[in-house]
Design a protein around this motif. Structure first.
Motif, mmCIF file in Angstrom:
data_model
loop_
_atom_site.group_PDB
_atom_site.id
_atom_site.type_symbol
_atom_site.label_atom_id
_atom_site.label_comp_id
_atom_site.label_asym_id
_atom_site.label_seq_id
_atom_site.Cartn_x
_atom_site.Cartn_y
_atom_site.Cartn_z
ATOM 1 N N ALA A 160 43.466 -42.531 43.108
ATOM 2 C CA ALA A 160 42.303 -43.078 42.406
ATOM 3 C C ALA A 160 42.238 -44.566 42.747
ATOM 4 O O ALA A 160 43.266 -45.185 43.030
ATOM 5 C CB ALA A 160 42.443 -42.885 40.894
ATOM 6 N N PRO A 161 41.036 -45.142 42.762
ATOM 7 C CA PRO A 161 39.742 -44.619 42.327
ATOM 8 C C PRO A 161 39.068 -43.734 43.374
ATOM 9 O O PRO A 161 39.317 -43.865 44.560
ATOM 10 C CB PRO A 161 38.924 -45.903 42.094
ATOM 11 C CG PRO A 161 39.515 -46.895 43.059
ATOM 12 C CD PRO A 161 40.974 -46.589 43.089
ATOM 13 N N PRO A 162 38.181 -42.849 42.901
ATOM 14 C CA PRO A 162 37.439 -41.976 43.816
ATOM 15 C C PRO A 162 36.265 -42.733 44.438
ATOM 16 O O PRO A 162 35.972 -43.882 44.087
ATOM 17 C CB PRO A 162 36.940 -40.872 42.885
ATOM 18 C CG PRO A 162 36.756 -41.566 41.573
ATOM 19 C CD PRO A 162 37.876 -42.571 41.487
ATOM 20 N N MET A 163 35.577 -42.071 45.342
ATOM 21 C CA MET A 163 34.423 -42.705 45.995
ATOM 22 C C MET A 163 33.266 -42.902 45.025
ATOM 23 O O MET A 163 32.346 -43.681 45.300
ATOM 24 C CB MET A 163 33.976 -41.868 47.194
ATOM 25 C CG MET A 163 34.954 -41.899 48.355
ATOM 26 S SD MET A 163 35.348 -43.568 48.931
ATOM 27 C CE MET A 163 33.756 -44.069 49.625
ATOM 28 N N THR A 164 33.283 -42.234 43.893
ATOM 29 C CA THR A 164 32.215 -42.408 42.903
ATOM 30 C C THR A 164 32.396 -43.684 42.084
ATOM 31 O O THR A 164 31.523 -44.048 41.296
ATOM 32 C CB THR A 164 32.176 -41.202 41.949
ATOM 33 O OG1 THR A 164 33.489 -41.019 41.369
ATOM 34 C CG2 THR A 164 31.766 -39.943 42.693
ATOM 35 N N ALA A 165 33.519 -44.370 42.265
ATOM 36 C CA ALA A 165 33.744 -45.616 41.539
ATOM 37 C C ALA A 165 32.825 -46.710 42.072
ATOM 38 O O ALA A 165 32.220 -46.588 43.144
ATOM 39 C CB ALA A 165 35.204 -46.038 41.667
#
Length: 207
Positions: A160-165
């Motif tokens: 983490a963090p994911p690409m949606t962050a």
């Protein structure tokens, strides 16, 4: 000293009871053996006792202690079996030096300073950005990687963090190009590509 030397001066049963009554000293952290030593009827007796602890059939070798009553304790067990529940998660928002989770514990921003304190303790080139000039740097970072590998063995190859962050975290998300002091055009990879190197190397022992 042979078995015959001992039994020539003492009944085996008497000697066996004498050895059994010797106090068992505490093991030093990381040791797998206790040593009891004494004199018996003019002979120097050394008793070496080895211990093996497994959890789910995996050996545990760190921080063993054996009390004088023969009970074996392993201080690594709480972490191995769960311990701090936050350590089962790689990282938490806001993904910075104050975040809970395994990453900050390993990096040394929280807890005992696992990674950071070694740089400070060694000093010299290990302190500033010139740390790769010191051969200890590679020994240290291989061990950090080994600890991470042990964590992934228990908790999965997660990140983490994911690409949606948020885009503010560019360079830190799982598929972002890794930030390097060599510049944006330097060859490199992404955090995702660092999660499994077992096809290239493995460790003899992971925690």
């Amino acid at each position: 000293m042979t078995h015959q030397d001992i039994t020539a001066t003492a009944e085996p049963a008497v000697l066996a009871q004498y050895i059994a009554d010797l106090p068992v000293p505490d093991l030093m952290p990381g040791s797998m053996e206790s040593v009891r030593e004494d004199e018996f009827e003019g002979h120097r007796i050394v008793v070496r006792t080895s211990y093996e602890i497994t959890v789910d059939d995996r050996p545990v070798t760190a921080h063993l202690m054996v009390s004088n009553n023969g009970e074996v304790h392993c201080h690594a067990l709480p972490a191995l079996l769960g311990g701090d529940p936050d350590l089962a998660t790689y990282d938490f928002a806001p993904w910075d030096a104050g975040s809970k989770g395994f990453r900050n514990r390993l990096e040394g921003f929280i807890g005992t300073g696992l990674h950071n304190q070694v740089h400070r303790w060694v000093g010299g080139d290990m302190g500033p950005a010139s740390s790769p000039n010191d051969p200890v740097f590679y020994l240290h970072h291989c061990n950090v990687d080994r600890l991470w590998e042990g964590w992934m063995h228990h908790h999965g190859r997660s990140y983490a963090p994911p690409m949606t962050a948020s885009a503010d975290l560019l360079g830190h998300r799982i598929d972002d190009p890794i930030v390097t002091p060599l510049g944006p055009n330097a060859p490199g990879g992404t955090p995702r590509l660092t999660l499994d190197f077992t096809s290239k190397y493995t460790y003899d022992l992971v925690p």
